[in-house]
Design a protein around this motif. Structure first.
Motif, PDB file in Angstrom:
ATOM      1  N   HIS A  25     -34.268   4.782 -25.363  1.00 22.37           N
ATOM      2  CA  HIS A  25     -35.673   5.151 -25.150  1.00 22.37           C
ATOM      3  C   HIS A  25     -36.313   5.740 -26.406  1.00 22.37           C
ATOM      4  N   SER A  70     -41.654   9.085 -18.724  1.00 16.73           N
ATOM      5  CA  SER A  70     -40.549   8.149 -18.564  1.00 16.73           C
ATOM      6  C   SER A  70     -39.331   8.954 -18.139  1.00 16.73           C
ATOM      7  N   CYS A  72     -35.558   9.404 -17.489  1.00 14.18           N
ATOM      8  CA  CYS A  72     -34.246   8.887 -17.884  1.00 14.18           C
ATOM      9  C   CYS A  72     -33.115   9.674 -17.230  1.00 14.18           C
ATOM     10  N   MET A  93     -42.566   5.905 -15.317  1.00 18.01           N
ATOM     11  CA  MET A  93     -41.650   4.824 -15.652  1.00 18.01           C
ATOM     12  C   MET A  93     -40.248   5.267 -15.241  1.00 18.01           C
ATOM     13  N   TYR A 272     -41.247  -0.950 -22.741  1.00 20.32           N
ATOM     14  CA  TYR A 272     -42.362  -0.059 -23.074  1.00 20.32           C
ATOM     15  C   TYR A 272     -43.648  -0.844 -23.321  1.00 20.32           C
ATOM     16  N   MET A 275     -44.898  -1.513 -19.852  1.00 25.81           N
ATOM     17  CA  MET A 275     -45.487  -0.310 -19.270  1.00 25.81           C
ATOM     18  C   MET A 275     -46.905  -0.108 -19.799  1.00 25.81           C
TER      19      MET A 275
END
Length: 311
Positions: A25, A70, A72, A93, A272, A275
């Protein structure tokens, strides 16, 4: 929520600074023209030069202008974070799998729609270089059968990550769902599970290996105990010859000949970029087909106990 010109990088926060965040990421965001990493949230991790929070509520209160997060985190705590973010009208996300259960994710889907924000349940393996081309080839052929071999060394790819073997961690389905995400993307017609054998270490709560049988002559074998060369392959037999994805979808062979694939940015950069498109359009993307197959395996699967596993 304020809108920004498409050429202006949008601030994003990364929540959960563990191995996947550092490996995938952070580099993907750094290389993106769509996003700028503006904050992180983690109990112990941080990214140099980026404002760090150790409490998600504090982040939401302190940085309202960061309208995208996002997540994770492992799947077990992810629902609570996602729900808080959506209630605060942040775009969200989700790493794969998108949650512990289908019910959790359905609740998030409904909440995102009510709040008018984007929810993206990502499947990074669908972004592999050969997947779109494989899908195009199979759309023109009759599928006769398919074989998935997804075998890797858990100690190599998830060293010491105990959460994977805890309830909700999915065990070998954590990588196996990557194969299922590709399968559900490339097959012209859906399939469903008819049976499964799940191998559980005697000291663990999730399987370390699994064999799955589907309609349409599809069989999958997942194993986390493979040492040496790693295997991530989907071989589809058709009326006009085989279509085979190797190396997790990075390579494609059609009728025994490897195809030259176009330049590819990488799986996570592609996520990404997608997104950014979804946020710009005010849309969500939440296909749960791969996760349904895992849920079915847990329902239909015959459990076998195997030797204890320790990292």
């Amino acid at each position: 929520m304020t809108s920004r010109p498409i050429a202006t990088p949008r601030p994003i926060a990364l929540v959960g600074i563990g191995k996947i965040a550092r490996d995938q990421h952070v580099p993907a965001i750094a290389a993106s023209s769509d996003w700028s990493l503006a904050a992180t949230v983690s109990r112990s991790g941080a990214v140099e030069g980026v404002e760090a929070f150790d409490d998600f509520d504090a982040f939401l209160a302190a940085r309202p202008e960061i309208d995208t997060v996002s997540l994770c985190l492992p799947p077990q705590p992810r629902f609570d974070y996602a729900k808080k973010a959506l209630l605060a009208r942040r775009h969200v996300m989700l790493e794969k799998p998108p949650g512990q259960t289908l019910s959790e994710v359905h609740e998030l889907i409904d909440l995102a729609a009510r709040m008018g924000v984007t929810l993206y349940a990502t499947w990074h393996s669908r972004m592999a270089a050969g997947v779109a081309a494989a899908k195009a080839h199979l759309a023109e052929r009759a599928v006769r059968s398919a074989r998935i071999d997804w075998k890797e060394d858990v100690r190599r790819w998830h060293p010491g990550q105990e959460w994977i073997f805890e309830a909700g961690g999915m065990g070998v389905f954590d990588p196996g769902i990557n194969a299922l995400s590709i399968l559900t993307e490339i097959l012209p017609s859906p399939v469903h599970l008819t049976g499964a054998v799940l191998e559980f270490p005697e000291n663990r709560q999730t399987p370390i290996a699994a064999t799955l049988d589907f309609t349409g002559g599809v069989r999958a074998a997942f194993d986390w105990r493979q040492e040496g060369p790693q295997t991530w392959e989907i071989a589809v037999e058709t009326d006009r010859g085989p279509v085979t994805l190797r190396d997790g979808g990075a390579r494609l062979e059609v009728d025994g000949t490897e195809e030259t694939l176009p330049d590819h940015p990488g799986e996570y950069p592609a996520l990404y970029a997608r997104m950014a498109e979804l946020v710009a359009k005010g849309e969500s993307e939440t296909d749960l087909a791969p996760m349904r197959h895992v849920a079915d395996a847990m329902t239909l699967g015959r459990r076998e106990t195997v030797a204890a596993f320790e990292f």
